[in-house]
Enzyme design. Structure first.
Site, PDB file in Angstrom:
ATOM      1  CG  HIS B 112      -2.123  -0.988   1.179  1.00  0.00           C
ATOM      2  ND1 HIS B 112      -2.923  -1.057  -0.035  1.00  0.00           N
ATOM      3  CD2 HIS B 112      -2.327  -1.927   2.067  1.00  0.00           C
ATOM      4  CE1 HIS B 112      -3.675  -2.259   0.424  1.00  0.00           C
ATOM      5  NE2 HIS B 112      -3.319  -2.734   1.441  1.00  0.00           N
ATOM      6  CG  ASP B 151      -2.810  -8.238   0.203  1.00  0.00           C
ATOM      7  OD1 ASP B 151      -2.029  -8.693   1.300  1.00  0.00           O
ATOM      8  OD2 ASP B 151      -3.846  -7.705   0.327  1.00  0.00           O
ATOM      9  CG  HIS B 153      -6.637  -5.434   1.584  1.00  0.00           C
ATOM     10  ND1 HIS B 153      -5.990  -6.445   2.374  1.00  0.00           N
ATOM     11  CD2 HIS B 153      -7.706  -4.962   2.624  1.00  0.00           C
ATOM     12  CE1 HIS B 153      -6.691  -6.644   3.551  1.00  0.00           C
ATOM     13  NE2 HIS B 153      -7.802  -5.596   3.477  1.00  0.00           N
ATOM     14  CG  ASP B 240      -5.028 -10.022   2.861  1.00  0.00           C
ATOM     15  OD1 ASP B 240      -4.758 -10.550   1.763  1.00  0.00           O
ATOM     16  OD2 ASP B 240      -4.835  -8.881   3.184  1.00  0.00           O
TER      17      ASP B 240
END
Lengths: 569, 434
Positions: B112, B151, B153, B240
């Protein structure tokens, strides 16, 4: 007085030590099918003119179990394995009586599949039908929860003469190694028990009523009675004995290397700040890694009797050995012959050496001296390359905290201690090529026996606590009990220390709390659904290899009794 | 004993002495159970699978990747340097051919973190994959690199770092941004004006399981990779997306993740998120390692794994199939968007929110539409903490005109910027204005 005996592959060495003074030393051939005879010969020599009643301790390093495993002269073992998901347990199949019993635990020790009792019964019946009386019982994650292993053990009952339970051998995780360790432990148990009975009888004949200890691969000792429970830990104690000998003769607090040059191989060990480095998880035997704690020793196939070959213009030294060097009546030229040709040493009949080297050199159209020079360079290069890679490997070992990365001190040995038969010959060569100070201890020929005599007990213990689940486990001591939420890292460290001291005391060894080293002490916050529910505590306590006294160097001039035929090697 | 079909280096660095805070998902305990599983399985006893320690990323490693305001030390700690150093070690192993594949199993994560860093976003301070990629280019030349971010996200940080870079293909498979942080990663985000189609987003609906993930991989990712022909494939391997993850809504499994890696064949994998530390990570990480090493992973199963229960509803699968039919066109036939332009400069103006640190950054980016090189890039960034900052980036193939312009801006006095950083790839100069 203490006696140290190292039964090696070719020689059996023994010393008698009074306090810090070496009284006598002896060397005799090892009779691999009658080790007691080798022991007796050594004892006769070192005890001549001495009162055997004054011997309080006798420490023995023996290749008995190592040889039994390597040559396959071992008992059949029923291996009962509880695997579950993950890497297929079939990977670790060992021996002729390997049975998988369905059942499983997860990494927290929670039972996720119950033990299949029908399959267990069938496996045990099969073993019984084939006359198997010695067993190894191992479950994945059993150090977290021994219940499935215990159920199997109970089920075996008196159908087994001996059972090795995985969780009692080591608290460390590693399923495959646990299987191998338990297997070998049960495989050598009966023969070792027979040896130990015979040994005790033979000591009585010498009027020795001393404590008898067996040397372990980590350089420490354990009482003979303990060794009967876990004979496997005595494998590869020979190189460890030499390392302990260095600690007794050349103590230091800096980084050093040890080179033990023999006829066939050279062993290399590294000491960081004077402490010998241990294997990360355990030593391998017969290509199988185990959980047996051991001093890390690298073995390279180069020694005084290493065969010289020339293949397509490339000079090869070792790893084969056909026999002694030509200077001592061998049939093919060896490294020692090359050293003779270069007049770096005057050993045996050097005319034979010159003849052999010249003959080989002629066949390949190179001058003899050049061949000899190439041989020595090749050997020294191989040793120095292995030393470099060992240092690199040790300095790049994994670490798990930021602190360790920031504080890490690279290991940079600047001194080389050389022992073994041809040690003296290599002094200058090694000094020049490695750029290190080379030291050859005066009694290097019996460093192994001195190490055996003077080393003390070692032990290790792994404690894991999970205060969210209210549990603490110390597998090796069979402790699995409840703890309150208030159980802290400090409590855990203290408990580990006192349990280790207590365990050794039970074995007749007294140590103080300061001698216990804590090698891991971690406490992790356990968070579930964003709330702290407890601590996961990991403690590893150990008594590291050390010698009881440093040898007084004044006695260094003592003669090693090698029997009627005096040998240099 | 087991043997790896292809050698694998694993940089396992759990940072057992570092956490964002005591109960934060990014805490000391995160990789503890993964290590227990590895040890019990004897992963490093498999011939060809070796454990390595991380290196440590230097200021230069970070400054050639990011504009760090106010300074490197101001935005990252030792833990971030070592985590990025873990990724660098993975790259070194592969590029020096010490191992065929490498997996940086390190924390904290990085995907991120954007080009400009002013603080922590989504548990990330510096972008560890990007620091690794720039380290590779510095030492081994301008490679073509594909980053596949799996991932859960959206990898908005990595997307931002390589938005204008035609030599880096970034593909993100993630839970649809309408239902999860950071709320971005839609198909129409497909690269800057000079790198069209080199950013690809595959937003998957909640409850996507193994079939859906592998369908997207087969129908979108693999055909695009076959066309792009990268020198290196990197998997940003967040975990995740697992069915047991506490902060997401996907249904991926250890079996599915291992299969994904077997099909993708990444040269390097780097751990990103993943916070089901007991129920997922021990199994998923083991599955990834075995798959990357070419070992049998068929028995790596979570104790509560139930594929029937996890399977996608027919509607979900139909949606994924429709989406995957449309997406490849965005790579093969990208349509230029409506880019704002002032003179020869493409302009982008944005507000960027740093959730962990609660900072809002105002950012204006100017990229020169240069005919002779990839074009100078100027980024003006301001927050209440650091005031006005300026970043100047000169590309690796920078033309003399852009270079001259960049250094004039860098040396200018009293231009109102408190902090100015030069990121000159051509001359390998990564410095702050004195």
């Amino acid at each position: 007085m203490r006696i140290g005996i190292d039964i090696g592959g070719t020689h059996t060495d023994g010393v008698l030590i009074d306090g810090d003074r070496l009284i006598a030393a002896a060397k005799t051939p090892t009779f691999s099918d009658n080790l007691l005879e080798s022991i007796s010969q050594v004892l006769r020599s070192i005890l001549s003119g001495q009162d055997p009643g004054k011997v309080s301790t006798i420490n023995l390093s023996t290749t008995l179990n190592t040889n039994a495993i390597v040559t396959g002269r071992i008992e059949k073992v029923g291996v009962l394995v509880v695997g579950g998901p993950g890497i297929a347990p079939e990977t670790y199949r060992i021996g002729e009586h390997f049975h998988l019993i369905p059942g499983s635990l997860d990494h927290l020790g929670t039972e996720t599949t119950p033990l299949d009792m029908d399959r267990l019964q069938a496996a045990v019946a099969d073993c019984a039908g084939k006359g198997v009386k010695s067993f190894a019982v191992v479950g994945k994650f059993s150090p977290r929860n021994p219940s499935q292993e215990n159920t199997i053990r109970e089920h075996l009952g008196n159908r087994a003469d001996f059972v090795s339970s995985g969780h009692l051998l080591s608290g460390q995780l590693n399923f495959g190694r646990r299987i191998h360790t338990a297997y070998y432990n049960s495989a050598v148990w009966r023969a070792f028990r027979a040896f130990s009975t015979a040994l005790q009888e033979s000591l009585l004949k010498f009027n020795i009523r001393a404590d008898v200890n067996i040397l372990k691969a980590d350089g420490g000792t354990m009482p003979l009675l303990r060794a009967l429970e876990s004979p496997v830990v005595s494998i590869f104690s020979g190189p460890a004995a030499s390392v302990m000998g260095i600690l007794a003769m050349e103590p230091t607090d800096s980084d050093i290397l040890m080179l033990d040059i023999g006829g066939t191989t050279t062993d290399i060990a590294l000491f960081a700040a004077g402490q010998p480095l241990l294997e990360r998880e355990g030593i391998s035997i017969d290509g199988r890694p185990t959980l047996v704690r051991a001093i890390h020793v690298e073995s390279i196939g180069i020694g005084g009797d290493s065969l010289i070959q020339v293949e397509q213009g490339v000079v090869l030294v070792g790893p084969q050995r056909l026999g002694p060097c030509m200077a001592r009546g061998g049939s093919a030229p060896t490294l020692m012959d090359a050293l003779n040709v270069l007049e770096l040493v005057e050993f045996g009949n050097s005319r034979n050496s010159i003849m052999g080297i010249e003959e080989l050199a002629n066949r390949h159209g190179i001058p003899g001296r050049q061949l000899a020079r190439d041989v020595v360079d090749t050997a020294i290069n191989a040793i120095s390359t292995r030393i470099d890679s060992l240092i690199t490997q040790v300095n790049s070992k994994p670490v798990y905290t930021i602190q360790e990365i920031l504080e890490d001190r690279p290991i940079t040995p600047s001194k080389l201690i050389v022992i073994g038969g041809p040690a003296v010959v290599f002094r200058e060569l090694l000094q020049t090529s490695l750029g290190m100070e080379v030291v050859i201890p005066p009694l290097h020929g019996v460093a192994n026996a001195i190490g055996a005599a003077l080393t003390r007990s070692t032990a290790q213990l792994v404690l894991t606590a999970d205060t969210a689940r209210g549990k603490v486990s110390i597998p090796r001591l069979e402790i699995f009990r409840s703890v309150p939420r208030s159980y802290t890292l400090e409590t855990a460290i203290n408990e580990a220390k006192s349990l280790l001291i207590g365990d050794l005391e039970q074995a007749g060894v007294r140590i103080s709390a300061e001698e216990v080293q804590i090698t891991q002490a971690d406490s992790f916050n356990i968070v579930e659904d964003f709330y702290t529910t407890g601590r996961n505590i990991r403690v590893v306590a150990q008594v590291q290899p050390a010698v009881t006294v440093l040898l007084d160097k004044v006695n260094a001039g003592i003669r090693i009794d090698s029997g009627p035929e005096r040998q240099l090697l | 004993m087991l043997k790896a079909k292809s050698s694998l280096g694993v940089i396992f660095f759990p940072a057992y002495d570092w956490a964002i805070s005591e109960t934060h998902p990014e805490r000391e305990e995160r990789l503890l159970y993964t290590q227990d599983q590895f040890r019990e399985e004897g992963l490093f006893d498999i011939e060809g699978i070796t454990e390595y320690r991380p290196l440590r990323a230097t200021d230069q490693d970070i400054l050639r990747t990011h504009f760090c305001f106010p300074s490197v030390d101001g935005i990252c700690t030792e833990s971030h340097r070592i985590s990025a150093g873990g990724a660098i070690q993975a790259a070194r192993l592969v590029l020096e051919r010490e191992t065929q594949h490498a997996f940086a199993l390190v924390r904290p994560p990085g995907h991120h973190a954007m080009k400009v860093v002013q603080g922590n976003r989504g548990f990330c301070n510096i972008n560890i994959e990007a620091v690794m990629v720039e380290w590779i280019r510095e030492h081994y030349g301008q490679k073509r690199i594909a980053i596949v971010d799996t991932d859960c996200h959206h990898g908005d940080g990595t997307q931002d770092v390589y938005w204008h870079d035609p030599d880096v293909l970034f593909i993100s498979l993630h839970q649809d941004g309408r239902t999860l942080y950071p709320g971005s990663g839609f198909p129409n985000e497909n690269g800057g004006p000079r790198a069209l189609g080199r950013t690809m987003n595959i937003p998957l609906p909640p409850n996507t399981s193994d079939e859906g993930y592998l369908h997207a991989l087969e129908q979108v990712v693999l055909p695009i990779l076959a066309d792009f022909k990268p020198d290196l494939v990197i998997n940003s391997a967040g975990q995740d997306n697992h069915y047991s993850d506490p902060i997401t809504n996907m249904c991926f499994s250890a079996q599915g993740y291992a299969r994904l890696n077997e099909m993708l064949k990444p040269d390097i994998a780097v751990l990103e998120g993943g916070y089901s530390i007991k129920g997922a990570l021990p199994y998923v990480n083991l599955g990834i390692c075995l798959a990357m090493a070419g070992c049998d992973y068929s028995a790596v199963l979570e104790p509560d794994f139930n594929p029937e229960q996890l399977r996608e509803e027919p509607d979900t699968m139909n949606y994924i199939k429709r989406l995957c039919r449309q997406l490849p066109d965005l790579y093969f036939y990208p349509k230029p968007g409506a880019y704002e332009k002032e003179g020869r400069y493409f302009i982008r103006e944005r507000d960027i929110y740093y959730d962990t640190d609660n900072i809002t950054e105002k950012q204006r980016e100017e990229l020169k539409d240069c005919d002779d090189c990839s074009g100078i890039r100027i980024i003006k960034s301001s927050t209440h903490r650091t005031g006005s900052c300026l970043g100047i980036e000169l590309p690796w193939n920078c033309c003399p005109a852009c270079e001259k312009e960049g250094y004039e801006r860098f040396k200018r006095k009293n231009d109102g910027f408190q902090i100015v950083q030069m990121l000159d790839r051509k001359n390998k100069q990564y410095v702050y204005r004195p």
